[in-house]
Scaffold this motif. Sequence first.
Motif, mmCIF file in Angstrom:
data_model
loop_
_atom_site.group_PDB
_atom_site.id
_atom_site.type_symbol
_atom_site.label_atom_id
_atom_site.label_comp_id
_atom_site.label_asym_id
_atom_site.label_seq_id
_atom_site.Cartn_x
_atom_site.Cartn_y
_atom_site.Cartn_z
ATOM 1 N N GLN A 153 -1.210 2.112 -6.558
ATOM 2 C CA GLN A 153 0.188 1.515 -6.714
ATOM 3 C C GLN A 153 0.609 0.480 -5.693
ATOM 4 O O GLN A 153 0.886 -0.578 -6.158
ATOM 5 C CB GLN A 153 1.451 2.442 -6.828
ATOM 6 C CG GLN A 153 0.940 3.709 -7.162
ATOM 7 C CD GLN A 153 0.840 3.784 -8.865
ATOM 8 O OE1 GLN A 153 1.229 2.785 -9.543
ATOM 9 N NE2 GLN A 153 0.036 4.313 -9.226
ATOM 10 N N HIS A 154 0.139 0.787 -4.571
ATOM 11 C CA HIS A 154 0.442 -0.236 -3.373
ATOM 12 C C HIS A 154 -0.346 -1.700 -3.542
ATOM 13 O O HIS A 154 0.314 -2.560 -3.353
ATOM 14 C CB HIS A 154 0.345 0.391 -1.987
ATOM 15 C CG HIS A 154 1.173 -0.292 -0.815
ATOM 16 N ND1 HIS A 154 1.993 0.296 -0.262
ATOM 17 C CD2 HIS A 154 1.337 -1.673 -0.578
ATOM 18 C CE1 HIS A 154 2.783 -0.555 0.579
ATOM 19 N NE2 HIS A 154 2.210 -1.899 0.519
ATOM 20 N N SER A 155 -1.668 -1.420 -3.937
ATOM 21 C CA SER A 155 -2.605 -2.644 -3.912
ATOM 22 C C SER A 155 -2.033 -3.287 -5.187
ATOM 23 O O SER A 155 -2.182 -4.740 -5.171
ATOM 24 C CB SER A 155 -3.917 -2.267 -4.067
ATOM 25 O OG SER A 155 -4.512 -1.536 -2.920
ATOM 26 N N GLY A 156 -1.696 -2.651 -6.303
ATOM 27 C CA GLY A 156 -1.104 -3.259 -7.514
ATOM 28 C C GLY A 156 -0.009 -4.023 -7.241
ATOM 29 O O GLY A 156 0.226 -5.112 -7.773
ATOM 30 N N GLU A 157 0.764 -3.460 -6.281
ATOM 31 C CA GLU A 157 2.107 -4.116 -6.046
ATOM 32 C C GLU A 157 1.956 -5.421 -5.116
ATOM 33 O O GLU A 157 2.632 -6.455 -5.355
ATOM 34 C CB GLU A 157 2.740 -3.147 -5.302
ATOM 35 C CG GLU A 157 4.114 -3.810 -4.541
ATOM 36 C CD GLU A 157 4.154 -4.417 -3.152
ATOM 37 O OE1 GLU A 157 5.003 -5.543 -3.344
ATOM 38 O OE2 GLU A 157 3.491 -4.068 -2.428
ATOM 39 N N HIS A 158 1.075 -5.423 -4.231
ATOM 40 C CA HIS A 158 0.598 -6.778 -3.563
ATOM 41 C C HIS A 158 0.387 -7.789 -4.696
ATOM 42 O O HIS A 158 0.414 -9.066 -4.495
ATOM 43 C CB HIS A 158 -0.506 -6.321 -2.605
ATOM 44 C CG HIS A 158 -0.013 -5.878 -1.535
ATOM 45 N ND1 HIS A 158 -0.508 -6.636 -0.126
ATOM 46 C CD2 HIS A 158 0.755 -5.009 -1.016
ATOM 47 C CE1 HIS A 158 0.320 -5.698 0.996
ATOM 48 N NE2 HIS A 158 1.114 -4.857 0.325
ATOM 49 N N MET A 159 -0.718 -7.253 -5.440
ATOM 50 C CA MET A 159 -1.192 -8.343 -6.420
ATOM 51 C C MET A 159 0.096 -8.957 -7.384
ATOM 52 O O MET A 159 0.054 -10.317 -7.338
ATOM 53 C CB MET A 159 -2.437 -7.692 -7.332
ATOM 54 C CG MET A 159 -3.429 -7.463 -6.760
ATOM 55 S SD MET A 159 -4.818 -6.602 -7.587
ATOM 56 C CE MET A 159 -5.466 -8.222 -8.463
ATOM 57 N N PRO A 172 -1.935 2.240 3.346
ATOM 58 C CA PRO A 172 -3.121 2.303 2.837
ATOM 59 C C PRO A 172 -3.597 1.691 1.690
ATOM 60 O O PRO A 172 -2.595 1.561 0.971
ATOM 61 C CB PRO A 172 -3.495 3.897 2.541
ATOM 62 C CG PRO A 172 -2.216 4.430 3.421
ATOM 63 C CD PRO A 172 -1.411 3.437 3.555
ATOM 64 N N HIS A 173 -4.694 0.857 1.496
ATOM 65 C CA HIS A 173 -4.978 0.048 0.231
ATOM 66 C C HIS A 173 -6.381 0.583 -0.254
ATOM 67 O O HIS A 173 -7.245 1.097 0.578
ATOM 68 C CB HIS A 173 -4.924 -1.336 0.593
ATOM 69 C CG HIS A 173 -3.493 -1.968 0.630
ATOM 70 N ND1 HIS A 173 -2.978 -2.577 -0.404
ATOM 71 C CD2 HIS A 173 -2.758 -2.229 1.696
ATOM 72 C CE1 HIS A 173 -1.950 -2.859 -0.134
ATOM 73 N NE2 HIS A 173 -1.613 -2.667 1.199
ATOM 74 N N CYS A 174 -6.525 0.099 -1.434
ATOM 75 C CA CYS A 174 -7.736 0.349 -2.067
ATOM 76 C C CYS A 174 -8.810 -0.678 -1.430
ATOM 77 O O CYS A 174 -8.495 -1.516 -0.833
ATOM 78 C CB CYS A 174 -7.884 -0.050 -3.537
ATOM 79 S SG CYS A 174 -6.662 0.922 -4.830
ATOM 80 N N ALA A 231 1.288 -9.182 5.234
ATOM 81 C CA ALA A 231 1.264 -8.329 6.465
ATOM 82 C C ALA A 231 1.788 -7.015 5.824
ATOM 83 O O ALA A 231 2.854 -6.842 5.291
ATOM 84 C CB ALA A 231 2.389 -8.869 7.525
ATOM 85 N N CYS A 232 1.028 -5.993 5.977
ATOM 86 C CA CYS A 232 1.454 -4.607 5.623
ATOM 87 C C CYS A 232 0.634 -3.269 6.303
ATOM 88 O O CYS A 232 -0.580 -3.677 6.717
ATOM 89 C CB CYS A 232 0.925 -4.699 4.053
ATOM 90 S SG CYS A 232 1.109 -2.890 3.161
ATOM 91 N N CYS A 233 1.306 -2.339 6.561
ATOM 92 C CA CYS A 233 0.687 -1.329 7.490
ATOM 93 C C CYS A 233 0.074 -0.239 6.393
ATOM 94 O O CYS A 233 -0.673 0.894 6.879
ATOM 95 C CB CYS A 233 1.547 -0.749 8.351
ATOM 96 S SG CYS A 233 3.154 0.086 7.322
HETATM 97 ZN ZN ZN Z 1 2.389 -3.420 1.295
#
Ligand code: ZN
Length: 386
Positions: A97-103, A197-199, A193-195
Motif C-alpha cells: 500500500q505504502h509503495s503504491g501510495e508513493h507512486m 517499510p517499502h517493497c 523523504a519517508c521512514c
Molecule cells: Zn512514505
Amino acid sequence: MEKLFYKDIHITNFEATVTDCIYDEQKKLYEVILDRTAFFPEEGGQVADKGSLAGQEICDVQIKNDIISHYVKEALEPGTVVHGQVDWAQRFDFMQQHSGEHMISGLVNKHFGLDNVGFHLGLSEVTLDFNGELTLEQLRIIESEANVAVWQNLPIEISYPDSTTLTTLSYRSKLDLTENVRIVTIPGIDTCACCAPHCDTTGQIGLIKITNVQNHRGGVRVNILCGGRAVADYTEKQNSVSNISVQLSAKQNAVADAVSRLKEENLRLKELGNTLQAQLLDYAVQSLPQPNQSQHAILFVEIMNEIAIRNVINELTTKYNGYCAAFAGNDGDGYRFIIGSSSKDCRELATLLRQNFQAKGGGTAPMIQGTIIASHITLKAFLEQQ
Ligand SMILES: [Zn+2]
C-alpha cells in the motif's frame, strides 16, 4: 536501539535483549524496550506492525524520541533475551500500500503539481489527500502510468544523501533536517523523504487501483488499493457483478445499462399503478349507494394514496350529508382511514372509534385520519348506525 527493519525489511524473526519494562497505567499494558527490534512502529500515517514477542501478542508499537516501545500484556524481565516475530502478511500488505501510495503521489505531483497533504494507511482503507482538484479521469491516467511502472519492476531505492546532495535534491515531504534523511526513490516516478517499510521493487506492489475520489478541504481525498487488497476488491466486485448479471440476465459488461432499463421500467410500473389505483377508486365511488339512499359514503380501497383519497372524500362530502370514509388495508392487519363530513363533527366519531375499537388518530371537525383494527363488515355496520 538497532532498527532491524532499516537493515533488512525482510527480517521477521529476531532475538533481542530486554533493556527496560515498565507498566503503562493508561494503556494497562507493559511497555517493553529492546536493544534491537524488527517491529515498525505507528509512524508516518500507518499503523504499527503486528506479531509476537516472547510468545506474547504485540498489542501496539510506538516511537517517541527515537525510542521504540513494544506493548504486551505480561511483564518481561530486563536482561533476558526474547524472540520477536513480525507478522509478515500485514507488513508486506502495508509495504504494497505504502509503495503504491508513493507512486500515485509522485505521479500526481509530476503531472498536476499537487502535493500529498494527508495520508492514512489503515487495516482496511488507504486514503491520500491532495491540495487541489483532480477528476477521476485524470486519476485513471495516473493509475495507468503507475501500473506500467509496476510491470517495469523498477527498483525502490533507499538512500541517506549527504547534506550537500540533500540541499540540491528535489524530493517530496521536504524536511528541515540536513542529514540522516531517508530518501525513497522510484526512478522516473517519485523521490520522497519517508521512514516507512517499502517493497524492494515496484513489481512487488502487484496492482494499483484507485477506487474513489471526493472533494475534501478544498482539495480531494483519493482512495487506493494495492497488491493483495486490490485483488480481494476485484474478487468482491466480480462476485457482485456476476450476481447482478445472473439476476438481470445481462452480460457482465452490460449490467449498468440493464439496471437503468430496470429503473425506467419500475418508474413506468409505478405510474401504471397510480393510474390503476385512480381507476379503482373511481369504480368504488361509482358503486356507492346514491346520496338519496344513504347519508354515508363508505369506501374500502387497496392502497391509501392520501392525496387522491382526500380529494375523493372532499368531493363526496358535497354530496353526502353523513360521514364520507375511506379505509385502506385488510381485516388481519387493520386499516388506515380518512373520514370527512360537511355536517357532522368528525372528532366525535374519532372519540367513538377510540372507545369501541382502540383506534388511533384524530383531526379536525371536517376531517379525521388514523388507524384501526376491525373487520370491514364491523366497520361498515358501525358507521351506518351513526
Ligand atoms: Zn512514505
